[in-house]
Write an enzyme that holds these catalytic residues in place. Structure first.
Site, short mmCIF file in Angstrom:
data_model
loop_
_atom_site.label_atom_id
_atom_site.label_comp_id
_atom_site.label_asym_id
_atom_site.label_seq_id
_atom_site.Cartn_x
_atom_site.Cartn_y
_atom_site.Cartn_z
CG ASP A 55 6.23 2.36 -1.73
OD1 ASP A 55 5.58 2.37 -2.78
OD2 ASP A 55 6.09 1.49 -0.84
CG HIS A 57 7.49 3.92 3.05
ND1 HIS A 57 6.36 3.63 3.76
CD2 HIS A 57 7.56 3.02 2.04
CE1 HIS A 57 5.76 2.59 3.22
NE2 HIS A 57 6.45 2.20 2.17
CG ASP A 83 2.94 2.49 0.71
OD1 ASP A 83 1.72 2.60 0.94
OD2 ASP A 83 3.56 1.42 0.78
CG ASN A 115 0.26 -1.21 1.48
OD1 ASN A 115 1.02 -0.48 0.86
ND2 ASN A 115 0.71 -2.15 2.30
CG HIS A 116 2.37 1.72 4.60
ND1 HIS A 116 2.84 1.51 5.87
CD2 HIS A 116 2.84 0.69 3.85
CE1 HIS A 116 3.58 0.41 5.89
NE2 HIS A 116 3.59 -0.11 4.67
CG HIS A 256 0.62 1.26 -3.36
ND1 HIS A 256 1.74 2.04 -3.26
CD2 HIS A 256 0.76 0.27 -2.44
CE1 HIS A 256 2.52 1.56 -2.30
NE2 HIS A 256 1.95 0.49 -1.79
CG HIS A 330 2.84 -2.95 -2.66
ND1 HIS A 330 2.63 -2.48 -1.39
CD2 HIS A 330 2.28 -4.19 -2.69
CE1 HIS A 330 1.96 -3.40 -0.70
NE2 HIS A 330 1.76 -4.44 -1.46
#
Lengths: 428, 374
Positions: A55, A57, A83, A115-116, A256, A330
């Site tokens: 990730d 982010h 992500d 998932n983001h 992910h 994740h």
């Protein structure tokens, strides 16, 4: 406006400076990216050597730190496990830079969906608001979401070497050198800090180096900056070798979240129709949302989407699909990476000091190229029908050599960003 | 997009709450000691609107039922992240349970609550609507700037005015409000640590009293914080009055998350002064004993509150309100706040055992009634 050649390089330069590119260029870039991604299968084939990242982010400055530690594109072959957006201040710049690099060097960077990368999640966790704030309209968010729908769901790394070529880097802590395996042994795991110094080294088939790692598992007592020696917190070093398998290792599946009860072979992932918003349930949702856990079989996820899955599920899946390892992201892990279930699955987390709040370190995972592979094979969409039965053999494949590079958040003063967020971070 | 069109995040920062003193001042700006103290005070005062906003966010999404939250939130509320909403829910629910157990023990007998640094807290109004027949006197203490905006909001709110049993008397400067049962007193808590502490109007020195510090004493130097408690429990209240303290504060400053929390808040000019002195549940228990709450103590982190104090049905209801992706982070966050409580009983008559009766069954991570391995 077109975004090819020098325009693209110009956009990369601008984004590397953490400055957004104009809306019209984003539209063009997203169009190009979709053209490229639509050609990729749900499971992208990637050849080692490759550097696997978790990730991001929107922590742009930490992504720059990642490139500093892991090498730049296209020198290093990267695989990002999703992500890219939400939570951090610079989702837009981070994602667009990765996308530019993808369009510019399609064979040197692989992006899969997290998932983001979803309309619904980005409206809650910040990316939508960021686009609105930076462009005054939701157009850019919409272009990006259309790209999200085309991102692959997984990647299959083949040709990874079982043994690491030990780096000739100095040791972070000279006292620990004595307890580490000598260079004459086959190295399975090596952990390096952000300066490239060896923090930990583990030999295959070695009981003794495994125990040498134990005393260093005290991340709670380490000082705030990247500890000079994280030891081997994440490693679940497997000292058994599953017998002699020569130098060939099974493939590494990158996804992910994790596995799905609806998916027992990689071919079933290939059959999904991925070009849509992430559904609330079903195989595609599970791949992006599930987590490994210390349970037997399957369990309900506290996240409300995806499932929990235990060691038996992973070992069975790996065996059936001739995998030696599943790499996934994740979940925040304070030490940057965490191997579980006898090193059959690893969580890689690449957002240091997550949300500028969690105080964790980040990691990336390097898989080396198998010397016997006969050199580089061009990218393909993975080999269909890999899932061959291995006769009566019950043991899994020997894991690839794994080099983890652990790094800290970029120094605060390099960011040109507020030290605090304009919303409540804590309970006051 | 041209660079000037990109909002400068630094300018957003300066516009944040914090008042005139703090505006535009970076943490590294050279400032005199006096103004820096004023800026720190402003930062602490500002924490109240932060809490008010969090409460409204929770109410709007259905976590909490609090029709009064909106009355006191000065700014338009930004929807908080799911994990912050969950945390606010857990905090409020945990404290509500302890207070509920206190109030419903010997329900007819008189009781008192003193809320330190109450700010915009709506607890009294929620209690009043939940238990209309309660024999409760409620005292709130905060900085004048916080009390005056709260009192102004009360005066604008017919819903709240109609709840109050008596028409309130408001001081001419608008900073204090009093009725026989509900009092807002404007004072700097630190004056309670002085040798000549100011009185608290309508305080009954012999009524069983619960002291509530919801992220309040933590901002004061440890000796000031304990002096304030001594004043309240021995000067304002008779030393024989049954009395309890309930704390909600950060905990565990020494791990990676805790260190980051301390340094992040410091950069916002918020200093968690007592945290180093009481870094864990065990030291909070010792603190409560030392402060005279010797009949029993308990401590839990808010992760424990969620796991053990919230019913399964309620967990399911709250879990369904928002998709909560940030699970590991929520665990970290909840593990770094605690609810701790301690009490003293005096006299040994049944009416003096109210806190023992109310709380001896509360499930704690650390502590318990005196003599039970606390």
């Amino acid at each position: 406006m077109s975004i090819g050649g020098s325009d693209l390089d110009q956009a990369i330069l601008q984004l590397r400076a953490c400055r957004p590119i104009p809306e019209s260029q984003v539209r063009e870039l997203c169009y190009k990216a979709r053209e490229l991604l639509i050609e990729e299968g749900n499971v992208v084939g990637v050849d080692a050597p490759v550097t696997i990242c978790g990730d991001i982010h929107g922590q742009f400055h930490d992504l720059m730190e990642l490139f500093r530690v892991g090498g730049d594109v296209p020198d290093t072959n990267y695989l990002f496990m999703g992500d890219f957006v939400d939570r951090g201040f610079y989702s837009l710049e981070s994602f667009l830079l990765l996308l530019c690099l993808k369009v510019r060097y399609p064979d040197r960077i692989t992006l899969i969906r997290g998932n983001h990368e979803s309309r619904q999640i980005t409206t809650v966790y910040g990316f939508y608001d960021e686009c609105l704030r930076k462009y005054g309209s939701a157009n850019v968010w919409r272009y990006c979401c259309e790209v999200f729908d085309y991102l692959a769901l997984g990647a299959l790394v083949s040709g990874a070497a079982t043994t690491l070529e030990p780096s000739d880097a100095p040791f972070a802590d000279l006292n620990s050198q004595a307890s580490m395996p000598g260079l004459d042994q086959e190295i399975e795991i090596e952990t390096l800090n952000a300066s490239g110094e060896v923090m930990f080294r583990f030999a295959r088939n070695s009981e003794q180096s495994s125990s040498a790692a134990e005393p260093s598992q005290n991340p709670s007592s380490s000082p705030l900056p990247t500890p000079a020696r994280t030891g081997a917190p994440g490693t679940g070093a497997s000292s058994s070798s599953y017998g002699s398998m020569g130098s060939s290792t099974g493939a590494v599946l990158c996804v992910h979240g994790g596995l799905s009860p609806l998916i027992d072979t990689i071919d079933k992932i290939r059959l999904l129709d991925r070009k849509q918003e992430v559904p609330h349930e079903g195989a595609m949702c599970d791949l992006l949302w599930s987590d490994p856990d210390e349970i037997d079989g399957w369990g309900l996820s506290p996240r409300g989407a995806g499932f929990l899955f235990g060691a038996d599920i992973v070992k069975c899946f790996n065996y059936k699909n001739d995998l030696s390892l599943i790499a996934r992201a994740h979940q925040l892990v304070m030490e940057g990476f965490k191997e579980m279930f006898d090193s059959t699955i690893v969580t890689v987390w690449s957002a240091p000091n997550y949300c500028y709040r969690c105080g964790n370190v980040a990691a990336i995972l390097e898989l080396g190229e198998d010397g016997g592979n006969g050199g580089f094979v061009s990218r393909a969409n993975g080999d269909v029908n890999r899932a061959q039965v291995l006769g009566e053999k019950v043991q899994g494949r020997e894991g690839p050599g794994r080099r983890y590079r652990v790094f800290d958040a970029a120094p605060q003063d390099s960011r040109g960003m507020p030290a605090k967020k304009p919303v409540a971070d804590y309970f006051l | 997009m041209a660079a000037p069109e990109i909002p400068n995040l630094k300018s957003l920062l300066a516009q944040r709450r914090g008042g005139l003193h703090a505006r535009g001042r970076g943490p590294r700006a050279p400032i005199s000691h006096e103004t820096s103290e004023a800026a720190k005070d402003d930062a602490v005062k500002g924490t109240d609107q932060d809490a008010a906003g969090s409460r409204v966010s929770c109410v709007e999404l259905g976590y909490l039922d609090d029709p009064y939250a909106k009355v006191f939130a000065a700014q338009q509320t930004v929807r908080r992240l799911p994990l912050l909403n969950r945390g606010t829910y857990v905090r409020t629910t945990g404290l509500d349970q302890l207070i509920h157990q206190f109030l419903t023990t010997a329900p007819g007998s008189p009781k008192q609550i003193i809320s330190l640094g109450a700010g915009t807290d709506t607890r009294y109004f929620r209690l009043l609507s939940a238990y209309p027949s309660l024999n409760l006197t409620y005292h709130e203490i905060d900085f004048p700037c916080n009390t005056s905006s709260k009192i102004a909001a009360i005066q604008r709110s017919p819903a709240i005015l109609s709840l109050l049993s008596h028409p309130p008397t408001i001081s001419t400067d608008g900073t204090s409000l009093s009725t026989p049962t509900y009092n807002i007193t404007a004072l700097d808590l630190r004056t309670l640590a002085s040798p000549t502490p100011p009185p608290l109007p309508n305080l009954n020195p012999s009524t069983p009293t619960l002291l509530l510090s919801e992220c309040c004493l933590v901002y004061l130097p440890p000796t000031t914080a304990s002096d304030i408690l001594t004043t309240l429990t021995t000067h304002h209240l008779s030393p024989t009055t049954p009395c309890a303290l309930v704390l909600y504060e950060p905990v565990r400053p020494h791990d990676a998350f805790g260190r980051t929390m301390v340094s992040n808040l410091k950069s916002r000019n918020i200093h968690l002064h007592t945290l180093a002195t009481y870094p864990d549940l065990a030291s909070q228990i010792t603190r409560l004993k030392t402060a005279g709450f010797d009949a029993g103590q308990g401590g839990v982190d808010t992760g424990f509150v969620w796991r053990e104090w919230v019913s399964e049905a309620e967990k399911e209801r709250v879990g369904a309100l928002e998709m909560l992706d940030e699970f590991e982070e929520l665990g970290l966050l909840l593990g770094h706040y605690c609810v701790c409580w301690g009490w003293r009983d005096r006299g040994g008559e049944e009416k003096d055992m109210v806190f023992s009766e109310a709380w001896s069954g509360v499930k704690a991570q650390v502590g318990g009634p005196a003599g039970e391995g606390a």
